[in-house]
Design an enzyme around this catalytic site. Structure first.
Site, PDB file in Angstrom:
ATOM      1  N   GLY A  15       0.814  -1.224   0.000  1.00 52.18           N
ATOM      2  CA  GLY A  15       0.000   0.000   0.000  1.00 52.18           C
ATOM      3  C   GLY A  15       0.841   1.265   0.000  1.00 52.18           C
ATOM      4  N   VAL A  16       1.791   1.356   0.927  1.00 53.98           N
ATOM      5  CA  VAL A  16       2.630   2.550   1.024  1.00 53.98           C
ATOM      6  C   VAL A  16       3.654   2.567  -0.114  1.00 53.98           C
ATOM      7  CG1 VAL A  16       4.328   3.764   2.464  1.00 53.98           C
ATOM      8  CG2 VAL A  16       2.309   2.708   3.521  1.00 53.98           C
ATOM      9  N   THR A  95       8.584  -1.913   4.200  1.00 59.33           N
ATOM     10  CA  THR A  95       8.028  -3.141   4.775  1.00 59.33           C
ATOM     11  C   THR A  95       7.721  -2.886   6.245  1.00 59.33           C
ATOM     12  OG1 THR A  95      10.058  -4.038   5.722  1.00 59.33           O
ATOM     13  CG2 THR A  95       9.712  -4.401   3.372  1.00 59.33           C
ATOM     14  N   SER A  96       7.129  -3.889   6.905  1.00 60.20           N
ATOM     15  CA  SER A  96       7.104  -3.834   8.367  1.00 60.20           C
ATOM     16  C   SER A  96       7.952  -4.997   8.873  1.00 60.20           C
ATOM     17  CB  SER A  96       5.671  -3.912   8.892  1.00 60.20           C
ATOM     18  OG  SER A  96       5.062  -5.108   8.468  1.00 60.20           O
ATOM     19  N   LYS A 119       8.296   1.075  11.667  1.00 63.07           N
ATOM     20  CA  LYS A 119       8.543   1.457  13.068  1.00 63.07           C
ATOM     21  C   LYS A 119       9.464   0.489  13.794  1.00 63.07           C
ATOM     22  CE  LYS A 119       3.966   2.941  12.543  1.00 63.07           C
ATOM     23  NZ  LYS A 119       2.784   2.298  12.053  1.00 63.07           N
ATOM     24  N   GLU A 146      10.290   9.904   9.404  1.00 63.36           N
ATOM     25  CA  GLU A 146       9.135  10.760   9.738  1.00 63.36           C
ATOM     26  C   GLU A 146       7.818   9.992   9.746  1.00 63.36           C
ATOM     27  OE1 GLU A 146       7.415  13.222  11.309  1.00 63.36           O
ATOM     28  OE2 GLU A 146       8.963  14.561  10.502  1.00 63.36           O
ATOM     29  N   ALA A 151       2.111   9.304  10.050  1.00 61.03           N
ATOM     30  CA  ALA A 151       2.200   9.337   8.583  1.00 61.03           C
ATOM     31  C   ALA A 151       2.969  10.586   8.125  1.00 61.03           C
ATOM     32  CB  ALA A 151       0.807   9.252   7.960  1.00 61.03           C
ATOM     33  N   LEU A 153       2.451  13.732   8.813  1.00 61.91           N
ATOM     34  CA  LEU A 153       2.443  14.899   9.709  1.00 61.91           C
ATOM     35  C   LEU A 153       3.855  15.188  10.210  1.00 61.91           C
ATOM     36  CD1 LEU A 153      -0.703  14.104  11.930  1.00 61.91           C
ATOM     37  CD2 LEU A 153      -0.563  15.683   9.993  1.00 61.91           C
ATOM     38  N   ASP A 225       0.861  -0.680  17.913  1.00 63.21           N
ATOM     39  CA  ASP A 225       1.229   0.385  16.975  1.00 63.21           C
ATOM     40  C   ASP A 225       1.342   1.726  17.714  1.00 63.21           C
ATOM     41  OD1 ASP A 225       1.510   1.362  14.096  1.00 63.21           O
ATOM     42  OD2 ASP A 225      -0.166   2.566  14.831  1.00 63.21           O
ATOM     43  N   LYS A 229       4.750   4.087  18.474  1.00 62.24           N
ATOM     44  CA  LYS A 229       4.877   5.524  18.175  1.00 62.24           C
ATOM     45  C   LYS A 229       5.220   6.315  19.428  1.00 62.24           C
ATOM     46  CE  LYS A 229       1.650   5.201  14.317  1.00 62.24           C
ATOM     47  NZ  LYS A 229       0.229   5.159  13.992  1.00 62.24           N
TER      48      LYS A 229
HETATM   49  P1  NHO Z   1       1.767  -3.788   2.983  1.00 61.26           P
HETATM   50  O1  NHO Z   1       0.717  -3.260   2.051  1.00 61.26           O
HETATM   51  O2  NHO Z   1       1.551  -5.074   3.660  1.00 61.26           O
HETATM   52  O3  NHO Z   1       3.135  -3.863   2.157  1.00 61.26           O
HETATM   53  C1  NHO Z   1       4.297  -4.444   2.678  1.00 61.26           C
HETATM   54  C2  NHO Z   1       5.223  -4.745   1.500  1.00 61.26           C
HETATM   55  O4  NHO Z   1       6.476  -5.197   2.018  1.00 61.26           O
HETATM   56  C3  NHO Z   1       4.733  -5.859   0.569  1.00 61.26           C
HETATM   57  O5  NHO Z   1       5.095  -5.542  -0.757  1.00 61.26           O
HETATM   58  C4  NHO Z   1       5.542  -7.096   1.041  1.00 61.26           C
HETATM   59  O6  NHO Z   1       5.702  -8.052   0.030  1.00 61.26           O
HETATM   60  C5  NHO Z   1       6.841  -6.431   1.387  1.00 61.26           C
HETATM   61  N1  NHO Z   1       7.678  -7.172   2.338  1.00 61.26           N
HETATM   62  C6  NHO Z   1       7.368  -7.572   3.587  1.00 61.26           C
HETATM   63  N2  NHO Z   1       8.426  -8.192   4.154  1.00 61.26           N
HETATM   64  C7  NHO Z   1       9.438  -8.148   3.259  1.00 61.26           C
HETATM   65  C8  NHO Z   1      10.791  -8.591   3.258  1.00 61.26           C
HETATM   66  N3  NHO Z   1      11.335  -9.206   4.322  1.00 61.26           N
HETATM   67  N4  NHO Z   1      11.526  -8.369   2.154  1.00 61.26           N
HETATM   68  C9  NHO Z   1      10.997  -7.754   1.061  1.00 61.26           C
HETATM   69  N5  NHO Z   1       9.739  -7.296   1.026  1.00 61.26           N
HETATM   70  C10 NHO Z   1       8.970  -7.501   2.095  1.00 61.26           C
HETATM   71  O7  NHO Z   1       2.080  -2.697   4.143  1.00 61.26           O
HETATM   72  P2  NHO Z   1       1.911  -1.110   4.061  1.00 61.26           P
HETATM   73  O8  NHO Z   1       0.579  -0.710   4.532  1.00 61.26           O
HETATM   74  O9  NHO Z   1       2.367  -0.633   2.731  1.00 61.26           O
HETATM   75  O10 NHO Z   1       2.951  -0.646   5.182  1.00 61.26           O
HETATM   76  C11 NHO Z   1       4.321  -0.588   4.896  1.00 61.26           C
HETATM   77  C12 NHO Z   1       5.061   0.031   6.065  1.00 61.26           C
HETATM   78  O11 NHO Z   1       4.576   1.357   6.265  1.00 61.26           O
HETATM   79  C13 NHO Z   1       4.855  -0.719   7.404  1.00 61.26           C
HETATM   80  O12 NHO Z   1       6.056  -0.713   8.128  1.00 61.26           O
HETATM   81  C14 NHO Z   1       3.865   0.155   8.127  1.00 61.26           C
HETATM   82  O13 NHO Z   1       4.008   0.107   9.543  1.00 61.26           O
HETATM   83  C15 NHO Z   1       4.309   1.522   7.630  1.00 61.26           C
HETATM   84  N6  NHO Z   1       3.314   2.538   7.809  1.00 61.26           N
HETATM   85  C16 NHO Z   1       2.098   2.435   7.213  1.00 61.26           C
HETATM   86  C17 NHO Z   1       1.128   3.371   7.484  1.00 61.26           C
HETATM   87  C18 NHO Z   1      -0.200   3.277   6.787  1.00 61.26           C
HETATM   88  O14 NHO Z   1      -1.045   4.187   6.870  1.00 61.26           O
HETATM   89  N7  NHO Z   1      -0.465   2.204   6.040  1.00 61.26           N
HETATM   90  C19 NHO Z   1       1.478   4.396   8.415  1.00 61.26           C
HETATM   91  C20 NHO Z   1       2.766   4.508   8.920  1.00 61.26           C
HETATM   92  C21 NHO Z   1       3.672   3.572   8.612  1.00 61.26           C
HETATM   93  O15 NHO Z   1       1.003   6.452   9.472  1.00 61.26           O
HETATM   94  C22 NHO Z   1       0.502   5.216   9.098  1.00 61.26           C
HETATM   95  C23 NHO Z   1       0.157   4.432  10.326  1.00 61.26           C
HETATM   96  O16 NHO Z   1       0.770   4.582  11.357  1.00 61.26           O
HETATM   97  C24 NHO Z   1      -0.860   3.432  10.134  1.00 61.26           C
HETATM   98  C25 NHO Z   1      -1.280   2.785  11.461  1.00 61.26           C
HETATM   99  N8  NHO Z   1      -1.779   1.455  11.167  1.00 61.26           N
HETATM  100  C26 NHO Z   1      -2.375   3.614  12.067  1.00 61.26           C
HETATM  101  O17 NHO Z   1      -2.103   4.711  12.570  1.00 61.26           O
HETATM  102  O18 NHO Z   1      -3.555   3.137  12.023  1.00 61.26           O
END
Ligand code: NHO
Length: 366
Positions: A15-16, A95-96, A119, A146, A151, A153, A225, A229
């Site tokens: 997604g990100v 990734t996470s 994180k 950041e 996100a 902000l 989560d 943070k």
């Molecule tokens: P996805 O959609 O599951 O994508 C993860 C990707 O990483 C996939 O392509 C997967 O194949 C790949 N992957 C995983 N492990 C791997 C590895 N070992 N090697 C290679 N590739 C690997 O996850 P997202 O949603 O895109 O999230 C990605 C990162 O962004 C995560 O660390 C997540 O914590 C971080 N993030 C997302 C959000 C959000 O809104 N989606 C936010 C911040 C950080 O500010 C947001 C937030 O805090 C959301 C939170 N859930 C909330 O406040 O509600």
């Protein structure tokens, strides 16, 4: 040519990651002075890279990934590949993954900069936190995160500015989770519109569909989560917090579902437990209040906590909309009128914005 060339490696295209790719393509056009050379992109299953470091098309990267028969390199192999690139490298960890996060000190020590919304690296042991910044300071590589809080902000940059300019943060409190903000704003609105609020479990599924949740939504619902943070902000404010499990965190996951195998199974079984949240909501309503899920750190007493609290309907925390976050910073300079940052705290585009903003900072420093 005289063009400044920087290699970009992207781990994670979910997604990100997809939103980040769009923003990167746009940045390449708007910033022609830097040649942004994508040299590695991978998901957990597939990878695209060229041994001679020739450019991967940024706009075609997702198609190339889909068509690729290459598998991801191991982390040590990625580090060797990137460290041997013929110009500076920025690794974007979308990734996470704990494994990727564990490798940050190694990656940074090899001169590779990192920008990330992940994180995990910043919420391991306090020693791991120190190792990350020591490795970067020693090699000159940069590390920015950041989007690991709120996100896009400007939270982490603001905390750094407060601290670097000599202010003292005394207290931070707020709604740190976009998912939990969305859930309570829709499940227990301060000003009900007449339309009946959805069942708790239905709202949780909706938050996942909207891209607000962590890859496994239990990481949001168990409070981890928010705890992560809070750990990051508290560490930046000067507290040596040992881990996100070293202070009280209230989980919203029914006991019976704590150990189910997958996030999907959790979502499937959650409707059976809707009455638990209904009861909590009704108890707050009886007092004329609404439930919100908040985190706080009191710096002088080193007290961190995360959980449900009831608020008057007129309280700013009660009146948030959508998946907005709100953070109040009490500092020596700002006194009792806190510096407040509010806005969308989850979702692909706003999270990718935090990552892209960090990349722009790094580009001007390497
Ligand atoms: P996805 O959609 O599951 O994508 C993860 C990707 O990483 C996939 O392509 C997967 O194949 C790949 N992957 C995983 N492990 C791997 C590895 N070992 N090697 C290679 N590739 C690997 O996850 P997202 O949603 O895109 O999230 C990605 C990162 O962004 C995560 O660390 C997540 O914590 C971080 N993030 C997302 C959000 C959000 O809104 N989606 C936010 C911040 C950080 O500010 C947001 C937030 O805090 C959301 C939170 N859930 C909330 O406040 O509600």
């Amino acid at each position: 040519s005289s063009q400044h060339r920087v290699f970009i490696a992207i781990i994670g295209a979910g997604g990100v990651g997809k939103c980040f790719l769009g923003q990167l393509a746009d940045l390449a056009v708007r910033r022609p002075a830097t040649r942004l050379s994508l040299c590695y992109i991978t998901t957990s299953k597939k990878a695209v890279y060229n041994k001679d470091y020739s450019d991967i098309s940024i706009t075609g990267a997702l198609d190339s990934l889909a068509a690729s028969t290459q598998t991801p390199l191991s982390i040590p192999a990625v580090v060797d590949y990137l460290a041997a690139a013929p110009a500076k490298v920025v690794l974007v960890d979308n990734t996470s993954s704990q494994d990727v996060a564990d490798a940050y000190p190694l990656i940074l020590s090899r001169g590779i900069s990192i920008v990330t919304p992940n994180k995990k690296a910043f919420t391991g042991s306090f020693k791991h936190w120190q190792d990350i910044f020591t490795s970067a300071a020693t090699s000159g590589a940069k590390v920015y995160h950041e989007a690991s809080c709120g996100a896009g902000l400007p939270l982490i940059s603001t905390v750094k500015d407060l601290v670097d300019t000599g202010d003292q943060i005394t207290r931070v409190e707020g709604i740190f989770s976009g998912t939990l903000s969305f859930l309570f704003n829709s499940f227990a609105p301060a000003n009900p519109t007449g339309a009946a609020a959805g069942k708790w479990s239905a709202e949780v599924s909706k938050a996942k569909e909207l891209g607000y949740t962590e890859p496994d939504p239990r990481d949001d619902l168990n409070g981890m989560d928010v705890a992560r943070k809070l750990t990051i902000l508290a560490r930046l404010a000067g507290l040596p917090v040992e881990s996100p499990t070293s202070f009280p965190v209230q989980s919203l996951i029914p006991k019976e579902l704590e150990s189910v195998a997958s996030g999907d199974e959790y979502l499937e079984k959650l409707p059976q437990f809707d009455s638990q949240m209904e009861e909590l909501k009704a108890a707050a309503e009886k007092e004329g209040k609404v439930l919100r899920y908040v985190g706080s750190v009191d710096v002088p007493t080193q007290t961190l906590k995360v959980g449900l609290e009831s608020f008057d309907r007129s309280h700013p925390f009660a009146a948030l909309k959508g998946s907005d976050n709100i953070f109040s910073f009490y500092t020596k300079r700002y006194g009792n009128n806190p510096l407040i940052i509010q806005g969308a705290g989850a979702g692909g585009e706003v999270t990718a914005m935090g990552v892209t903003g960090d990349l722009i900072k790094v580009l001007s420093q390497i």
